[in-house]
Scaffold this motif. Structure first.
Motif, PDB file in Angstrom:
ATOM      1  N   ARG A 176      -5.857  30.061 -20.855  1.00  0.00           N
ATOM      2  CA  ARG A 176      -6.817  29.846 -21.943  1.00  0.00           C
ATOM      3  C   ARG A 176      -6.189  29.340 -23.231  1.00  0.00           C
ATOM      4  NH1 ARG A 176      -7.958  35.428 -19.223  1.00  0.00           N
ATOM      5  NH2 ARG A 176      -9.078  34.615 -17.418  1.00  0.00           N
TER       6      ARG A 176
ATOM      7  N   TRP B 180     -13.805  32.238 -19.585  1.00  0.00           N
ATOM      8  CA  TRP B 180     -12.474  32.439 -19.028  1.00  0.00           C
ATOM      9  C   TRP B 180     -12.505  32.384 -17.505  1.00  0.00           C
ATOM     10  CZ3 TRP B 180     -10.241  37.128 -22.278  1.00  0.00           C
ATOM     11  CH2 TRP B 180      -9.912  36.662 -23.564  1.00  0.00           C
TER      12      TRP B 180
ATOM     13  N   ARG C 108     -13.938  24.647 -20.997  1.00  0.00           N
ATOM     14  CA  ARG C 108     -14.192  25.749 -20.053  1.00  0.00           C
ATOM     15  C   ARG C 108     -15.691  25.921 -19.818  1.00  0.00           C
ATOM     16  NH1 ARG C 108     -10.500  28.328 -23.661  1.00  0.00           N
ATOM     17  NH2 ARG C 108     -12.125  29.848 -24.256  1.00  0.00           N
TER      18      ARG C 108
END
Length: 509
Positions: free
Chosen positions: A282, A472, A296
């Motif tokens: 990330r 995530w 993302r």
């Protein structure tokens, strides 16, 4: 950790070997041994028969011999077992009291008292099993009476009752004799459950036999005179054994569901495993695009979850965009819908109009992670993101997470408190390899950990919402775990809930 319950992160495995099964029919002849014997088949041998060193995959083998402090009933409620009552002391979830049932003994005849339970919990804390990480906040255990003990915690822990159920193993109290001879825990049982393991009728990694514990406190709660568990690593072989009456119940996957159904077997499911891809990098250390939240999120908008779920799991899967399941406190309405146009626009805004290459590591077996990765790759290709799939032997795939920006996702749905410690908090064990952190997420976790039962569900929903917003993960579907069984057995499962303990299964009728 329903979860069979049983991760705390329960590991996902689907057998993929194909073998022609015996001819199927619609009849379900009764067990030739009658209803006094329960015979189960499952594709996993236990990692250990020592409860303190085991994980969720060992639950079927541990439940017959080890009575939990608290029983999680099929409807999700908690009921007394070795513990008569339990409660938090004061506010903030930092002190917990357990009062035991009196007059109970272990199978070796020694008493189940506060001293024995204290010794068992301390042993679990020092062992390398599933429960150790979740017992880490316990700093002091005080015996305040023959049947009462109190636990002091270094930080709030809102799920102590859950931890001491059969789902998380820590409540499976081990007798002092077992703790004194830990080497024997691998081949014998030292619990207070309704059965004892029979070493002379057990062969490790092949079959396990349990007969009644004569010291069991609740004889009326024992439904069989013998339980046997056979390791059947090939699902089609297991289904053939079920059809021919060699076993009464098997654990399996969607791959044999149609075959079991056509043979007239009963089927029960528990929505349990979230499948997809983890976007671990990330901060963009290995893949700079992943540092941008727009990227993302775009990946999540690009994937058609409904199409993939139907293609891979048929009627048995549930499309999800979050690490929670319908009915869980943290579950929220879906945030990501299939919109490749929006995904492409977000990628362009982030500076990637031509997409990028995203390496992902997946285990070489079983087949399902590869099938999932290929399906996701086809969807991402539409927005010019190229998934570069690398396969590794399962153990290597788990240990090489820092070498790849993304990896296969396959973990069990648990309460948000437990999932945070395994998946998304800075110091999460195992599945946060780059130690990503988000101040809002950490703060919400602290609030939820200290909250009471009325306030926590809303905080859990905020936690899941923040996890979804951060993107995530790229979850795609909720895959159930299955039990297939003959009409001689009643399992009494509740839809949408983890399976009841094997010791509560009973003869039908």
């Amino acid at each position: 950790m329903s979860a069979t319950a049983v991760l705390t992160r329960r590991e996902f495995t689907i057998a993929s070997l194909m073998l022609a099964t015996a001819a199927c029919g619609t009849s379900t002849p009764r067990s030739p041994q009658g209803s006094s014997v329960l015979r189960m088949g499952t594709y996993w041998p236990p990692v250990s028969l020592n409860p303190a060193k085991a994980g969720g995959e060992s639950s079927y083998y541990l439940s017959p011999a080890y009575e939990p402090l608290i029983y999680r009933a099929p409807d999700g409620t908690y009921q007394p077992r070795l513990a008569n009552s339990w409660r938090y002391l004061g506010t903030g979830n930092k002190a917990f009291e357990i009062t035991l049932r009196q007059g109970v003994t272990f199978s070796d005849g020694s008493p189940v008292n506060a001293d024995a339970v204290k010794a068992s919990i301390e042993y679990f804390r020092k062992a390398a099993g599933q429960a150790a990480a979740f017992l880490a906040p316990v700093t002091e255990i005080t015996v305040v009476g023959p049947s009462t003990l109190q636990l002091r915690l270094s930080e709030p822990h809102p799920r102590m009752p859950t931890l001491f159920t059969q789902d998380f193993l820590a409540g499976n109290v081990i007798s002092p004799a077992g703790i004194a001879s830990p080497e024997l825990l691998a081949t014998q049982s030292f619990g207070a459950g309704p059965y004892v393991l029979v070493p002379t009728e057990t062969v490790a990694n092949d079959h396990y036999t349990y007969t009644p514990n004569p010291s069991y406190w609740n004889g009326k709660g024992r439904h069989y005179e013998k339980i046997t568990i056979k390791v059947l690593p090939n699902e089609n072989t297991a289904l053939a054994a079920l059809k021919t009456g060699q076993v009464d119940v098997i654990a399996g996957s969607y791959a044999i569901a149609d075959g079991a159904k056509s043979a007239g077997m009963r089927i029960t499911t528990s929505p349990n495993i979230v499948m997809g891809v983890q976007l671990n990098d990330r901060e963009g250390t290995l893949s700079p695009p992943l540092k941008d939240i727009r990227v993302r999120q775009a990946l999540n908008f690009a994937v058609d979850r409904v199409k993939i779920t139907k293609a891979l799991l048929g009627e048995y899967g549930i499309p999800v965009d979050q690490p929670s399941a319908p009915g869980e406190d943290g579950y929220r309405q879906p945030f990501y819908y299939h919109d490749p146009g929006r995904a492409a626009a977000m990628l362009a805004d982030a500076g990637y109009p031509n997409g990028f290459e995203l390496p992902v590591v997946i285990p070489s077996t079983p087949a399902f992670p590869a099938e999932m990765a290929q399906a996701i790759a086809a969807e991402l290709e539409r927005v010019k993101v190229r998934l570069k799939i690398t396969t590794r032997e399962p153990a290597s795939a788990a240990t090489e997470l820092t070498k790849f920006p993304a990896s296969s996702m396959g973990w069990g749905v648990l309460p948000a408190y437990f999932m945070g410690r395994g998946l998304w908090l800075r110091d999460a064990i195992g599945m946060n390899p780059f130690h990503s952190s988000d101040p809002m997420l950490e703060d919400l976790d602290r609030q939820a950990a200290a909250a009471d039962e009325t306030a926590r569900p809303n905080l859990d929903k905020q936690i899941i919402g923040r996890v979804v917003e951060l993107a995530w993960f790229l979850p795609v579907c909720l895959s159930p775990v299955f039990l297939f069984y003959r009409d001689t057995v009643a399992i009494d499962a509740v839809a949408g809930k983890p399976f009841p303990s094997v010791v509560s299964w009973h003869p039908a009728g």
